[in-house]
Design a protein around this motif. Structure first.
Motif, PDB file in Angstrom:
ATOM      1  N   ASP A 189       0.751  -1.189  -0.229  1.00  0.00           N
ATOM      2  CA  ASP A 189      -0.003   0.105  -0.231  1.00  0.00           C
ATOM      3  C   ASP A 189       0.914   1.159  -0.058  1.00  0.00           C
ATOM      4  O   ASP A 189       2.222   1.042   0.296  1.00  0.00           O
ATOM      5  CB  ASP A 189      -0.862  -0.042   1.221  1.00  0.00           C
ATOM      6  N   SER A 190       0.369   2.562  -0.243  1.00  0.00           N
ATOM      7  CA  SER A 190       1.252   3.381  -0.426  1.00  0.00           C
ATOM      8  C   SER A 190       0.858   4.594   0.647  1.00  0.00           C
ATOM      9  O   SER A 190      -0.212   4.456   1.496  1.00  0.00           O
ATOM     10  CB  SER A 190       0.961   4.111  -1.835  1.00  0.00           C
ATOM     11  N   TYR A 191       1.455   5.649   0.652  1.00  0.00           N
ATOM     12  CA  TYR A 191       1.573   6.687   1.510  1.00  0.00           C
ATOM     13  C   TYR A 191       2.006   8.001   0.862  1.00  0.00           C
ATOM     14  O   TYR A 191       2.518   8.138  -0.245  1.00  0.00           O
ATOM     15  CB  TYR A 191       2.569   6.312   2.668  1.00  0.00           C
ATOM     16  N   LEU A 192       1.345   9.145   1.453  1.00  0.00           N
ATOM     17  CA  LEU A 192       1.590  10.592   0.963  1.00  0.00           C
ATOM     18  C   LEU A 192       1.702  11.415   1.745  1.00  0.00           C
ATOM     19  O   LEU A 192       1.334  11.399   3.132  1.00  0.00           O
ATOM     20  CB  LEU A 192       0.266  11.047   0.058  1.00  0.00           C
ATOM     21  N   PRO A 193       2.534  12.488   1.806  1.00  0.00           N
ATOM     22  CA  PRO A 193       2.912  13.390   2.952  1.00  0.00           C
ATOM     23  C   PRO A 193       1.502  14.315   3.301  1.00  0.00           C
ATOM     24  O   PRO A 193       0.922  14.564   2.117  1.00  0.00           O
ATOM     25  CB  PRO A 193       3.982  14.211   2.443  1.00  0.00           C
ATOM     26  N   ILE A 194       1.490  14.798   4.139  1.00  0.00           N
ATOM     27  CA  ILE A 194       0.661  15.867   4.520  1.00  0.00           C
ATOM     28  C   ILE A 194       1.144  17.097   4.940  1.00  0.00           C
ATOM     29  O   ILE A 194       2.023  17.253   5.411  1.00  0.00           O
ATOM     30  CB  ILE A 194      -0.442  15.139   6.139  1.00  0.00           C
ATOM     31  N   VAL A 195       0.479  18.117   4.212  1.00  0.00           N
ATOM     32  CA  VAL A 195       1.067  19.314   4.319  1.00  0.00           C
ATOM     33  C   VAL A 195      -0.124  20.357   5.118  1.00  0.00           C
ATOM     34  O   VAL A 195      -1.463  20.087   4.931  1.00  0.00           O
ATOM     35  CB  VAL A 195       1.448  20.040   3.191  1.00  0.00           C
ATOM     36  N   SER A 196       0.278  21.455   5.892  1.00  0.00           N
ATOM     37  CA  SER A 196      -0.739  22.417   6.165  1.00  0.00           C
ATOM     38  C   SER A 196      -0.018  23.905   5.994  1.00  0.00           C
ATOM     39  O   SER A 196       1.257  23.851   6.051  1.00  0.00           O
ATOM     40  CB  SER A 196      -0.827  21.878   7.771  1.00  0.00           C
ATOM     41  N   ASN A 197      -0.822  24.727   6.193  1.00  0.00           N
ATOM     42  CA  ASN A 197      -0.027  26.003   6.185  1.00  0.00           C
ATOM     43  C   ASN A 197      -0.595  26.847   7.635  1.00  0.00           C
ATOM     44  O   ASN A 197      -1.539  26.746   7.950  1.00  0.00           O
ATOM     45  CB  ASN A 197      -0.337  26.794   5.008  1.00  0.00           C
ATOM     46  N   LYS A 198       0.477  27.665   8.144  1.00  0.00           N
ATOM     47  CA  LYS A 198       0.151  28.541   9.300  1.00  0.00           C
ATOM     48  C   LYS A 198       0.802  29.833   8.853  1.00  0.00           C
ATOM     49  O   LYS A 198       2.077  29.876   8.791  1.00  0.00           O
ATOM     50  CB  LYS A 198       0.797  27.948  10.390  1.00  0.00           C
ATOM     51  N   GLY A 199      -0.044  30.749   8.729  1.00  0.00           N
ATOM     52  CA  GLY A 199       0.404  32.170   8.305  1.00  0.00           C
ATOM     53  C   GLY A 199       1.106  32.230   6.732  1.00  0.00           C
ATOM     54  O   GLY A 199       0.337  31.409   6.079  1.00  0.00           O
TER      55      GLY A 199
ATOM     56  N   LEU B 169      -1.755   7.445   5.224  1.00  0.00           N
ATOM     57  CA  LEU B 169      -1.462   5.932   4.723  1.00  0.00           C
ATOM     58  C   LEU B 169      -2.765   5.438   4.203  1.00  0.00           C
ATOM     59  O   LEU B 169      -3.726   5.950   4.555  1.00  0.00           O
ATOM     60  CB  LEU B 169      -1.274   5.107   6.274  1.00  0.00           C
ATOM     61  N   PHE B 170      -2.512   4.919   3.172  1.00  0.00           N
ATOM     62  CA  PHE B 170      -3.509   4.565   2.034  1.00  0.00           C
ATOM     63  C   PHE B 170      -3.731   2.984   2.341  1.00  0.00           C
ATOM     64  O   PHE B 170      -2.732   2.068   2.351  1.00  0.00           O
ATOM     65  CB  PHE B 170      -3.332   5.022   0.515  1.00  0.00           C
ATOM     66  N   LYS B 171      -4.866   2.713   1.973  1.00  0.00           N
ATOM     67  CA  LYS B 171      -5.125   1.418   1.633  1.00  0.00           C
ATOM     68  C   LYS B 171      -6.048   1.305   0.209  1.00  0.00           C
ATOM     69  O   LYS B 171      -7.111   1.801   0.274  1.00  0.00           O
ATOM     70  CB  LYS B 171      -6.127   0.754   2.442  1.00  0.00           C
ATOM     71  N   GLY B 172      -5.277   0.754  -0.697  1.00  0.00           N
ATOM     72  CA  GLY B 172      -5.970   1.180  -2.063  1.00  0.00           C
ATOM     73  C   GLY B 172      -5.886   2.454  -2.226  1.00  0.00           C
ATOM     74  O   GLY B 172      -5.055   3.202  -2.140  1.00  0.00           O
TER      75      GLY B 172
END
Lengths: 362, 358, 510
Positions: free
Chosen positions: B177-187, B197-200
């Motif tokens: 299974d695959s995975y991707l980064p999580i991003v967020s913004n502050k100011g 984390l992904f399942k399919g």
């Protein structure tokens, strides 16, 4: 049969380039898919086997040609007589011509899908055919020269074979020999067509100085092709996951999408354009071969035959206007190639050998 | 005969031009974002505006629709030049959308030849659109900032390598299974928040930034990144190790019905920061430190793997190891046995340098 | 009957007017020559005989005439022309009756001496004066580390320069004449026993079959006898350097010298020969190889960069890396023209500058370069008419095209850029590849004196590669290039050369 003047002939080593350039063509861009569908992660074994069987066929073709006096047209004439032999020659030449047209059309399709989506087929085909006319009208030496550069120039692209390794997962290859022997043989169907093209040897044989000496070069050429194809098969197996490969129409191009330099991104556009140098020998040599064969069958000058052939290809490629039709004709050409190379040629060899023996006795 | 060729050439020249895409006559989408909006899909496209002074605020076009292609077409209706995806570098997805599944969008992207294979995918913690709309420093518009952020963290940091190709590859591969980064913004700052984390095609779990080092050790073989170990004893006693080479070797024992995973983590590193004054010339001290680190790594890694098992996702591709190393592999048995997989993690930390001072 | 008359007339009209051919008597010749003011006929009063001397005042050396001819003739009497010949001790003098020979000699600065006005036999003495400039430094094919001599317009001087370089009895000079008006002397020079006989025969056949009225330069002459006159690529080398010609002759090739032209033609040639200089052989082989490769690269660079710019900007924006994107977009953003027009305009401007610089005297030419390069370029960018990226590209590619040692090849390279730009506009990268394929085919079809132009690449002559893109050490060039198909392929004994080489030994070898 008049002998070909020496100033039109080529050195035996050139056969390496002629055989190799005819085998490596548009097939390289996407032969992996069907094999992978049929033989899974053992598809590379089928690719290797196909390549080796091709070498056997080259050996046989040389047997036929060395026995006979002249090229396939002359041999047909010798073995079957004027009318039946002529008909057989025409069938063979027609097959060659359609092969050339199919290769061209497939390449044009790649160009249309990846680069110029609204470019009409006839323009691309037209430009190519003008170029082909210019080459073929230069005579066999120029055609052979294009084949030579058609191997040499694209071989600078060989470095693209190594880029995908950074994402390679060699575990995909294991377990080896998971598939049955039958499946592997079936997998050969998927890639055998990509190896075809060497049978033009049957036509240009008389244009080789010292033709007997050239046999080893023909084998070298085919072995290099086998190595390249097998390597690429392995590469795409380790690069893609199995289902992904089964859905990738042009696996090699999809792989080359990951090639990136600091000064150039998206290398596949350069690759597709450069591939014209790989396609050119295929089309040009078939065109030359067919026109030469027709000339020997009908006794007409190549000068008058060539425009007709080019017009034929032009019309045929325009008629093939969607993916299904292209697929259909590819399958047809593949099957005919299989019949001609693996069934008809051995039979021809048998008949020819028997006849020679018989004649000697009488 | 020469004449027909001349006519053909003229014909080709007259009609030969394909629709041109002159670089300054098209709008190059560099970052795209997709959000889930009730039952619609909302696409946001950021186009950099380049001027002589540098990169200005990007132009943003949004549109809602059912399919990603339709959204692009709708957004294109609002822009002065046609939107083109050939320079796309990052696609950001809304968390809700990721939980629903990304199949349609990703398949479309994969089908389009002009979308690169090495583009980054990311999941946004909030709405994906806000990440594109955020105002960042003048030199760094979103279309430069976001791709550089991800790239930098992959090559020099602790973000595991991901891109469109890898995501699809793992997706199509039924063994991982695959995975991707999580991003967020502050100011005006963007930040990597962790890994989804992904399942399919669907997102099932996320890992915080704190665990990224361990995650990357488990998935990739890599050469950089730092990790901070808490040392036993006094409460604020830490050691920071800079990774020189880290990888994990997996072995599967048993069969698909009764599997046992043996994971061996190997980390070679150098001490970067060390709050306690200890003599690192002394091999015994170093060994002690190493074993502390090993324990910590083992504990953290085991925690992560347990979490994967609990969520039923297999980002490490354990099934693949099994398939390769075990004869008579049975996928169905594995699916059952993965739920209560037994495993063991052993870590081996080697400190090979301690900087230029003693 | 009438029909035949018409056809006869027509064929007569088509025939070129060749007045020289119609003269068949000495009288007739005199009649024609007398019409010219500078044709002098003297009947010196100093002796009783009616001796007559005729010559072109403008072609003979008046000093010699007075000191060495007239002074000896005065006060003597001669019974035959042989007596005159004996008195006047000139090397080149002959007694003849043939009108054709007489005509040719008189036109070449001979004086004509007759004992009687009505005599048909006459004595011809060469006291010709040929005006011309002195030998100077080579200016077009300038080399730093090579001999500083260039050919001049005098055939004899040129042959002298050449013979001085090759002191061998086997150096053969065959003289021919071309053009029924100019009667230009053409010398075919080769080394007997080394040059391929077939090549020599072929070239003599081709030169002697030239149909023209006059020849003003060697390149002009050769253009009419090359294998493919429609090709943009020169199928011969025209050089002004005697050292280069000597080296080429030693390879077994053939040189053509034309009277009145400071350029010597050598045949057969290959494409790669255009990128070699005499200097290459006088500097270390690694350095020489580097420069050779640089020159070949500069051709590719010069031909391909502008089309690549057009193709990528017009069609393949995907190729542009992130870092370059901004530069390109900013530089293009205010330009109203499509890239192809922009490129074509700039290319033409560069060509204009070059042409203007070449036509003007050196000092003014320099100014033109400065005005064009700095003022126009700067202004065009400021006015947003062209992008500064393109200016850099075009200036660089123009610069690269000037690195080719043979001037005319540089011209060819600059011209073939234009079809490439059109192809790039038409089909992007694919267009460039197709244009290259056309070019390649053309080169494959081109032949120089019947020998393949692309040799040693195709047909592959691996042994010739050591003097192609790279230049291997001189000791490895013990064979003459196969492209010249020399009769005697071995140049020197490499074994002997190796043995004779003294290399310092170190303890490592012992």
């Amino acid at each position: 049969m008049k002998k070909v003047p020496i100033e039109y002939q080529i050195s035996p080593y050139m056969v390496f380039f002629l055989v190799n350039s005819m085998q490596i063509g548009v097939g390289l861009l996407g032969f992996e898919r069907i094999s992978a569908k049929l033989a899974g992660n053992d598809a590379w074994i089928s690719t290797l086997l196909s390549g080796l069987s091709i070498n056997v066929m080259i050996w046989m073709i040389y047997k036929i040609l060395n026995q006979g006096k002249g090229n396939i047209v002359a041999i047909h004439h010798d073995v079957f007589g004027k009318w039946i032999g002529g008909a057989f020659s025409l069938i063979f030449l027609f097959y060659l011509l359609v092969t050339g047209a199919t290769i061209l059309r497939t390449y044009i399709e790649v160009v249309q899908v990846w680069m110029f989506s609204i470019m009409p087929t006839w323009i691309l085909v037209g430009i190519f055919l003008i170029l082909c006319y210019y080459i073929v009208s230069g005579g066999f030496r120029v055609v052979a020269g294009i084949c030579f550069f058609g191997v040499l120039l694209p071989s600078t692209l060989a470095f693209t074979f190594f880029f995908p390794l950074q994402f390679a997962d060699f575990r995909n290859l294991f377990p080896i020999m998971q598939h049955s022997f039958k499946e592997i043989i079936k997998g050969m169907q998927g890639n055998l067509f990509s190896y075809f093209g060497f049978e033009t040897l049957l036509v240009y044989y008389t244009f080789i100085k010292n033709p007997k000496k050239s046999q080893k070069f023909a084998h070298y050429g085919a072995l290099v092709t086998t190595a390249v194809y097998t390597y690429l098969m392995i590469l795409s197996l380790v690069f893609f996951s199995e289902k992904q490969l089964a859905s990738a129409i042009w696996a090699y191009l999809s792989m080359s999408k990951i090639i990136q330099f600091s000064f150039i991104e998206r290398f596949e556009y350069i690759l597709i354009s450069f591939w014209a140098f790989v396609i050119l020998p295929n089309v040009v040599l078939t065109l030359w071969g067919v026109s030469r064969g027709m000339r020997e069958t009908f006794g007409m000058k190549q000068k008058y035959i060539l425009p007709i052939l080019i017009l034929f290809i032009f019309i045929l490629t325009i008629l093939l206007d969607d993916r299904n039709k292209v697929n259909l004709i590819s399958t047809w050409v593949g099957k005919s190639g299989f019949i001609i190379v693996y069934i008809y040629l051995p039979v021809l060899w048998l008949i020819q050998s028997l006849q020679i023996k018989f004649r000697r006795q009488t | 005969m020469k004449r027909w060729m001349v006519w053909l050439i003229i014909g080709v020249l007259l009609t030969g031009c394909d629709q041109t895409k002159v670089v300054d006559d098209i709008d190059l989408v560099q970052v795209a974002a997709y959000d889930l909006e009730e039952d619609n899909l909302k696409g946001t496209f950021a186009i950099s505006t380049y001027t002589k002074e540098g990169e200005g605020q990007p132009e943003i076009y949004t549109a809602s629709g059912k399919t990603s292609k339709q959204i692009l077409a709708l957004a294109s209706e609002k822009s002065s030049k046609p939107l083109e995806l050939g320079q796309l570098r990052v696609i950001v997805f809304d968390k809700d959308l990721a939980k629903k599944g990304l199949k349609e969008i990703l398949d479309t992207m994969n089908r389009m030849p002009n979308v690169g294979n090495l583009i980054y995918l990311a999941i946004s913690n909030g709405k994906a659109e806000t990440i594109l709309r955020g105002s960042y420093t003048k030199e760094k518009g979103i279309s430069n900032y976001l791709p550089s952020l991800i790239e930098q963290n992959i090559t020099y940091g602790i973000l595991p390598e991901t891109n469109l190709y890898l995501f699809l590859n793992q997706l199509y591969d039924d063994a991982r299974d695959s995975y991707l980064p999580i991003v967020s913004n502050k100011g005006n700052i963007l930040k990597i928040d962790g890994i989804a984390l992904f399942k399919g095609y669907t997102m099932v779990d996320s890992i915080t930034a704190k665990d990224l080092f361990i995650f990357k050790v488990l998935t990739d073989k890599f050469y950089r990144g730092t990790y901070q170990f808490k040392l036993p004893g006094t409460p604020d006693n830490y050691a920071v190790i800079e990774n020189i080479k880290a990888k994990t070797k997996y072995k599967m024992k048993g069969n698909s019905k009764y599997p046992f995973i043996d994971a061996r983590i190997q980390v070679k590193g150098k001490i970067q920061e060390f709050t306690e004054r200890k003599n690192l010339e002394n091999p015994k001290e170093v060994q002690k430190l190493e074993s502390v680190m090993e324990e910590e790594l083992e504990r953290q890694a085991a925690k992560l793997i347990e979490r994967f098992i609990a969520k039923g996702t297999d980002p490490l591709g354990l099934r693949k190891f099994g398939r390769v190393h075990t004869r008579k592999w049975n996928d169905k048995e594995w699916a059952e046995s993965y739920k209560h997989l037994r495993f063991q993690v052993t870590a081996d930390v080697k400190i090979i340098q301690s900087g230029v001072t003693e | 009957m009438e029909r035949e008359g018409i056809t006869a007339m027509k064929s007569h009209e088509k025939k070129p007017v060749n007045p020289a051919k119609s003269i068949d008597s000495l009288q007739g010749l005199f009649q024609i020559l007398k019409k010219s003011k500078d044709f002098i006929t003297l009947s010196p009063p100093f002796n009783s005989l009616s001796i007559r001397i005729s010559y072109f005042r403008t072609l003979v050396d008046a000093n010699i005439l007075h000191q060495d001819v007239l002074s000896y003739l005065s006060g003597r009497s001669f019974s035959s022309l042989q007596d005159v010949q004996a008195v006047l001790s000139f090397g080149t003098s002959k007694v003849t009756e043939q009108v054709e020979v007489i005509q040719k000699s008189v036109l070449n600065g001979y004086i004509l001496i007759q004992l009687n006005e009505s005599d048909s036999s006459c004595l011809l003495i060469d006291i010709s004066k040929i005006e011309g400039r002195d030998i100077t430094k080579p200016e077009i094919e300038f080399n730093i580390l090579a001999p500083k001599l260039a050919f001049v317009e005098k055939l004899d001087t040129n042959l002298n320069l050449l013979r001085r370089k090759l002191l061998t009895p086997y150096l053969r000079v065959e003289q021919l004449e071309v053009g029924y008006l100019s009667n230009t002397a053409v010398a075919v020079v080769y080394i007997e026993g080394i040059a391929n006989d077939q090549n020599v025969k072929e070239i003599i056949k081709r030169v002697s079959s030239i149909e023209t009225d006059h020849v003003f330069d060697s390149s002009y002459l050769v253009r009419t006898i090359v294998d493919n006159p429609n090709s943009m690529f020169q199928q011969f080398i025209s050089t002004e350097r005697p050292d280069r010609v000597a080296a080429i002759l030693a390879e077994g090739k053939i040189a053509l010298l034309v009277d009145g032209s400071p350029f010597v033609i050598t045949l057969p040639t290959t494409l790669i020969e255009f990128f070699s200089t005499a200097e290459d052989y006088s500097i270390p082989w690694i350095v020489a190889s580097f420069f050779r490769a640089l020159r070949v690269f500069s051709v590719l660079f010069s031909v391909l960069t502008t089309p690549l710019y057009v193709a990528i900007i017009t069609y393949h924006y995907e190729l542009i890396p992130k870092e370059l994107l901004e530069t390109l977009v900013v530089s293009r953003s205010k330009i109203p023209f499509p890239p192809v027009i922009e490129a074509l305009v700039l290319e033409v401007v560069i060509e204009l500058l070059r042409e203007a610089g070449a036509r003007l005297p050196t000092k003014v030419g320099l100014t033109v370069g400065i005005v064009g390069g700095i003022v126009i370029g700067q202004a065009a960018v400021e006015a947003s008419l062209t992008s500064n990226v393109l200016i850099i590209i075009i200036a660089l590619s123009a610069l690269a095209s000037f690195t080719t040692p043979i001037y005319s090849m540089g011209n060819t390279i600059r011209v073939i850029r234009f079809p490439f730009i059109f192809a790039a506009q038409l089909l992007g990268l694919l267009g460039i590849v197709i244009a290259s394929a056309f070019l390649l085919t053309h080169l494959l079809r081109t032949k120089s004196l019947g020998r393949p132009y692309l040799s040693p690449f195709y047909p592959t002559r691996l042994s010739d590669w050591k003097d192609s893109i790279i230049r291997m050490p001189l000791i490895s060039m013990n064979r003459r290039p196969l492209a010249a198909s020399a009769k005697q392929p071995i140049r020197f004994n490499s074994e002997k050369a190796k043995k004779n080489r003294t290399s310092p030994r170190s303890d490592f070898d012992d």
